[in-house]
Enzyme design. Structure first.
Site, mmCIF file in Angstrom:
data_model
loop_
_atom_site.group_PDB
_atom_site.id
_atom_site.type_symbol
_atom_site.label_atom_id
_atom_site.label_comp_id
_atom_site.label_asym_id
_atom_site.label_seq_id
_atom_site.Cartn_x
_atom_site.Cartn_y
_atom_site.Cartn_z
ATOM 1 N N ASP A 78 0.802 -1.226 0.000
ATOM 2 C CA ASP A 78 0.000 0.000 0.000
ATOM 3 C C ASP A 78 0.830 1.270 0.000
ATOM 4 O O ASP A 78 0.397 2.298 -0.519
ATOM 5 C CB ASP A 78 -0.988 0.010 1.165
ATOM 6 C CG ASP A 78 -0.340 -0.297 2.510
ATOM 7 O OD1 ASP A 78 0.888 -0.503 2.568
ATOM 8 O OD2 ASP A 78 -1.081 -0.344 3.509
ATOM 9 N N ASP A 94 4.090 1.554 13.726
ATOM 10 C CA ASP A 94 3.659 0.157 13.861
ATOM 11 C C ASP A 94 4.667 -0.740 14.560
ATOM 12 O O ASP A 94 4.302 -1.492 15.460
ATOM 13 C CB ASP A 94 3.312 -0.460 12.496
ATOM 14 C CG ASP A 94 2.187 0.272 11.791
ATOM 15 O OD1 ASP A 94 1.262 0.731 12.478
ATOM 16 O OD2 ASP A 94 2.252 0.405 10.566
#
Length: 842
Positions: A59, A468
Site C-alpha cells: 500500500d 507500527d
C-alpha cells in the site's frame, strides 16, 4: 545557571554565501535489513503461465518480484518526489499470455492528501522498466478497501484488452491497446456506493470504495478473441454487488443469492470446476470485518452456494484472502478478515467447499491446537521462534492476500499487516499429521514507515524509529535486527535523540498501541544505547507523537508533541508546558551545554538557556513560515542549522544571527555526519530542493553540494523522509522512507572538485540579530565544553583581520571567514576545525 538578556532587533542582510551548480557523486545504496515486510501486503499474484513468476503489491512501498530463493526484488525504487504516489499500488496484473508484461495501477490517495491523478504503469520486461499511462481520476493504493481485488485484469484470450475497476464512483474502464489508453465502460448497473464513514470530513473514509474486483472466465472464449464472460464485484451494501457480462463487457446482469449485506472482496476462478469463488466481508478492510461469507458460483448452472466455513457464534469475522489450487481442482483456501483474537485463521477445503479444515483449532479454552510449526528466523521481531499454546498472535491479521503457486501445490503465500507468510510443504495440511511449516518469507521486502533515525557517536551505528513496529537497534546493517524496542511504550515511535555528553543515553517518543488502546506515558529512556527502555512516568497520558530532544547530560527531556504543545521535564518529573513555544515547534538540544536548547517555529528561531523552561526569540529566518528540522554541530556549542520551507539557515552564535545557504529553495530533513578530513567541518546532508528535489551532501558547510541519489533511487516523497549522517564514517548517510524502509548510502566515487563561485545574496532579508549581554554558561558543563579545543588561536581567515570584537561563543575564524577575529574580554579564539573557530571563555 546562565541567563541571556536581549536588546532590540535590527534588520540585516543575509551574508554572502558561495554557491555553484550542483554536481553528482556516485553512491552505493542498500537497504538496512529489517526483513519480514514491516507493513501491509494486500496483493500476491502468481503468473499462471510462467513457473516461479510472482509479484506482490503493497500500500505504501511499491511492488516486488519474487526471486528463486524466496526473496523479493523491489520494482519501483526509482519513484522520486515527482512520482511518490507510484508506491501506492492499488492493483496488479501479470499477463497470462505474454508473461513479460506487467501492469500496476498506482496512486496513493483519492482525497486531497495526494493531489495527483493515478496512472497505470506498464512494463514489457517484468518490471525492469515502466512507462506511465495517465488516468483521468485518482487511485487509492493506501485507501480503505485496498486489499480488495484484483481490480485490474488482463483478458486471457486477447491480452491487448485490460479492464480496471476504479474508485470514487468512476466505474469500470477498458483498454484495447495494452493499457496505453483507457475508455469508460457504460452499462455496469452499479459502480460501488459503499462509504466506510460518511461523517468523515477528511475525504479518507467518506469516499466510495468503488469496483472491488474484475475476473475473466478464461473457459468462455478462444485464443485471439475477446473473452465474453467477465465477472465484476462492487463495494455496495443492500443491493446487488456481483455482476456478469457474457458479451465482453457490453451488457451486464446481476448474480443473485449472495448476502448483499456483505461486500465482495475477492473473485477467484477455478477453471476446471467452471466455478467462481467469492469472499465477502461486512467492511471494506483491511482493519474492519465482523461478519462475512464465502460463496461458490457454478457458471454452468448459474447457481450460488454458501460455503462459509463457520457459522453461528464462530462467525465473528469477515473473509478476505482467497485462493484455488489450479493443480488440484476443488482445493480452495480462504482467510479471516479480521479475527483479532485469539489469532487469525485460514481454512482449506479439498472438495470444493463442502468440508473445511483450519490452521488451528481449540482443544479446550484457552489451549489451541496449532497445525503448524512457526519459523520467524528471517524476522525474529515477529514473534517467538517456536509453536506456542498460548494466545500469542502468530498467524497474523489483515489477511487480504492469499495465493497458491499454480505450478507447485506445496508452495503458498499470504500477506498480513506485517509480513508475508507461507511454506513449501502445504500438502502436509491434507495428511493425518496436518502439521505444515509457517515461515516468514518476506526477505527483501522493506515496507516500514520510518519517522526518525539516529546515528550516535558511540554504540550501534543506527537506531531507527517507525510506525507500527516501534523501532530497532541496528548493530549490523546487513543482518536482521535482534533488538526491537519494547512496545510497552509507543507501538509507533516518532522521535529519537541522544545526550551529547552521555551518548548511550537515548530518549524516544511515540504513539499509543492502537491494538490495545493504550494511552499512557509515551516517553521512554534508555541508558544502554537502546537495548532496554524505561517508561518516563513524568509524561502525561494522552500526549503522544511529535519530536523529542534530550539535554547534553541526559537529565532533561524536551518534547514537541503532536497535539499537546511543547513540554519539558527534568529527572523524569511531571512534564510541564513550555508556553513560550508554539505547538509543533522543531527542537534540538545543545550537545555540550546541558542547559541549552534550540527551537524554531513559524519562521523564527528560539533559544533556551534555562534547561528548556523558557525560550526567547532571537532571529527570523528569512521569509520562511515553517521550520522542519533543527540540528546542531555535536562538537561546537551554538553551531546550529535549520531547514525550512525557504531553504537552510546556519548560525554560529547560538542563533543570534543566521546566514541563508544560497541556492536552497526548500529543505526538509537535514543532518551532520563525519567530516571529509580530520578536523574538518562535518558533512552536511539534506533532503532538499537544490536545483531540483533530491538528496545532497556538502563537505564545506553548504558552499558546494553534490547530489547523492540517482535515477534508480528516488526514495519517494522527500518531505516525508528523514536523513541521518553517520558521524563515524565519512560520506555515509541513512535515508528513512515512508514505505520502503531504511537505505544506507556510501560514496563509491570521488567527490567532484569544488567549483563554487561567490554569488551575492545581499538582498534585503528579514533575518534579525540580537545581542547577548551575558554569555551562556552552565552549572553542569565547564566553559571548555566545546569539543577538541586547541591552544592555537585561529588565524585562517581569508580576509585581513577585523578590528571589531566578537562576542563570547561567536565565530572568530575559519576558512572563508571575514568577520571579527578578536574575541571579547575573558575569551580566546580557539580553532574547532578548518572552517570554524570560536570565542571560548578562558
Amino acid at each position: 545557571m546562565g541567563r541571556v538578556a536581549f536588546f532590540s532587533a535590527v534588520v540585516v542582510s543575509v551574508a554572502t554565501v558561495a554557491y555553484a551548480s550542483v554536481s553528482s557523486q556516485a553512491y552505493t545504496w542498500q537497504n538496512v535489513k529489517i526483513g519480514g515486510g514491516g507493513g501491509f501486503v494486500p496483493g500476491i499474484i502468481f503468473n499462471p503461465s510462467q513457473k516461479g513468476l510472482a509479484y506482490v503489491r503493497t500500500d505504501i512501498g511499491g511492488a516486488y518480484k519474487l526471486n528463486a530463493d524466496d526473496s523479493w526484488t523491489p520494482l519501483l525504487d526509482f519513484a522520486n518526489d515527482s512520482h511518490w504516489n507510484y508506491w501506492g499500488v492499488d492493483a496488479l496484473a501479470t499477463d497470462p499470455v505474454d508473461p513479460t508484461r506487467l501492469y500496476l495501477a498506482t496512486g496513493m490517495y483519492t482525497n486531497s492528501w495526494d493531489p495527483n491523478n493515478g496512472q497505470i504503469l506498464i512494463s514489457k520486461d517484468q518490471g525492469e522498466t515502466f512507462t506511465s499511462s495517465p488516468l483521468p481520476f485518482k487511485v487509492g493504493g493506501n485507501m480503505p478497501g485496498r486489499g480488495m481485488g484484483e481490480r485490474l485484469a488482463i483478458d486471457p484470450n486477447s491480452n491487448n484488452i485490460l479492464f480496471f475497476g476504479a474508485r470514487s464512483g468512476n466505474g469500470l474502464w477498458k483498454s484495447t491497446d495494452y493499457g496505453s489508453t483507457w475508455a469508460k465502460v457504460s452499462g455496469l448497473p452499479n459502480v460501488g456506493t459503499y462509504v466506510p464513514d460518511p461523517t468523515d470530513t477528511s475525504g479518507y473514509n467518506n469516499d466510495k470504495i468503488g469496483v472491488s474486483f474484475v475476473t475473466f472466465d478464461s473457459t468462455s472464449g478462444s485464443s485471439g478473441k475477446a473473452t465474453p464472460r467477465i465477472f465484476v464485484g462492487v463495494a455496495t451494501v443492500g443491493s446487488s454487488n456481483l455482476f456478469v457480462s457474457n458479451d465482453a463487457g457490453s451488457t451486464w446482469s446481476a448474480i443473485q443469492s449472495t448476502n448483499t449485506s456483505w461486500i465482495p472482496h475477492k473473485g477467484v476462478l477455478s477453471p476446471a470446476e467452471k466455478s467462481l469463488y467469492i469472499s465477502t466481508s461486512d467492511g471494506a478492510g483491511p482493519y474492519d470485518g465482523t461478519y462475512g461469507g464465502v460463496y461458490k458460483y457454478n457458471i454452468t448452472s448459474g447457481t450460488v452456494t454458501n460455503i462459509t466455513p463457520v457459522s453461528g457464534g464462530d462467525l465473528y469475522f469477515g473473509f478476505g484472502g482467497l485462493a484455488v489450487d489450479l493443480q488440484k481442482p476443488g482445493t480452495v483456501m480462504v482467510a479471516t478478515l479480521n479475527s483479532w483474537w485469539p489469532d487469525a485463521d485460514i481454512f482449506r477445503s479439498t472438495d470444493g467447499g463442502n468440508t473445511w479444515t483450519r490452521l488451528w483449532d481449540w482443544v479446550s479454552y484457552p489451549t489451541m491446537d496449532r497445525h503448524y510449526t512457526y519459523d520467524d528466523s528471517l524476522a525474529p521481531w515477529l514473534g517467538p521462534d517456536a509453536t506456542t499454546t498460548d494466545l500469542t498472535t502468530q498467524i497474523g491479521w489483515m489477511i487480504e492476500s492469499l495465493a497458491i503457486d499454480p505450478f507447485d501445490s506445496n508452495h503458498w503465500l499470504y500477506g498480513t499487516g506485517a509480513t508475508i507468510y507461507g511454506s513449501h510443504d502445504l500438502l502436509k495440511w491434507d495428511t493425518t499429521a496436518r502439521t505444515i511449516t509457517l515461515k516468514s518469507l518476506a526477505a527483501g521486502i522493506e515496507e516500514t514507515a520510518v519517522q526518525a533515525l539516529l546515528s550516535p557517536p558511540t554504540g550501534p551505528p543506527l537506531v531507527s524509529a517507525m510506525l507500527d513496529l516501534a523501532g530497532f537497534v541496528h548493530n549490523d546493517l546487513k543482518a536482521y535486527p535482534s533488538i526491537e524496542f519494547d512496545i510497552s511504550v509507543s507501538s509507533g515511535v516518532t522521535g529519537l535523540d541522544y545526550a551529547g555528553n552521555k551518548p548511550t543515553n537515548l530518549v524516544r517518543v511515540g504513539n499509543a498501541d492502537v491494538s490495545t488502546g493504550t494511552a499512557g506515558p509515551q516517553v521512554a529512556i534508555s541508558t544502554d544505547s537502546g537495548k532496554t527502555w524505561n517508561i518516563d512516568y513524568g509524561s502525561q497520558g494522552g500526549a503522544s507523537g511529535g519530536k523529542v530532544a534530550i539535554s547534553a547530560d541526559g537529565d532533561t527531556v524536551l518534547w514537541s508533541t503532536s497535539a499537546n504543545g511543547v513540554q519539558i521535564s527534568q529527572y523524569t518529573n511531571p512534564f510541564s508546558t513550555v508556553s513560550s513555544l508554539a505547538a509543533g515547534a522543531a527542537i534540538a538540544s545543545d550537545k555540550k551545554i546541558n542547559s541549552v536548547f534550540y527551537a524554531s517555529s513559524n519562521g523564527r528561531f528560539y533559544l533556551s538557556t534555562d534547561g528548556g523552561k523558557t525560550f526567547t526569540s532571537t532571529a527570523t529566518l528569512g521569509s520562511s513560515s515553517s521550520s522542519n528540522t533543527v540540528i546542531v554541530n555535536p562538537s561546537v556549542t551554538g553551531d546550529v542549522w535549520v531547514s525550512t520551507d525557504k531553504g537552510i539557515f546556519h548560525s554560529t552564535d547560538n542563533g543570534t544571527t543566521f546566514s541563508a545557504i544560497s541556492g536552497v529553495a526548500q529543505a526538509w530533513s537535514i543532518s551532520l555526519g563525519g567530516p571529509a578530513r580530520t578536523g574538518g567541518y562535518p558533512a552536511l546532508f539534506a533532503a532538499a530542493d537544490i536545483g531540483g528535489v533530491g538528496y545532497f551532501r556538502s563537505d564545506d558547510a553548504g558552499t558546494n553540494w553534490v547530489k547523492i541519489n540517482d535515477a534508480t533511487h528516488g526514495f519517494g516523497s522527500a518531505s516525508a523522509n528523514v536523513v541521518a549522517g553517520d558521524p563515524r564514517i565519512y560520506g555515509r548517510v541513512y535515508v528513512g522512507t515512508n514505505g520502503r524502509g531504511i537505505f544506507y548510502g556510501d560514496a563509491s566515487g570521488s567527490a567532484p572538485s569544488a567549483t563554487a563561485t561567490s554569488v551575492s545574496t545581499s538582498a534585503s532579508s528579514s533575518s534579525t540579530t540580537k545581542t547577548s549581554s551575558v554569555p551562556i554558561t552552565s552549572a553542569s558543563s565547564s566553559s571548555s565544553s566545546a569539543a577538541h579545543p586547541s591552544s592555537s588561536p585561529a588565524s585562517s581567515s581569508s580576509a585581513p583581520p577585523s578590528s571589531a570584537t566578537q562576542s563570547v561563543y561567536g565565530q572568530c575564524g575559519g576558512s572563508g571567514y571575514t568577520g571579527p577575529t578578536v574575541c571579547a574580554s575573558g575569551s580566546t579564539c580557539v580553532v574547532q576545525n578548518t572552517y570554524y573557530s570560536q570565542c571560548i571563555p578562558n
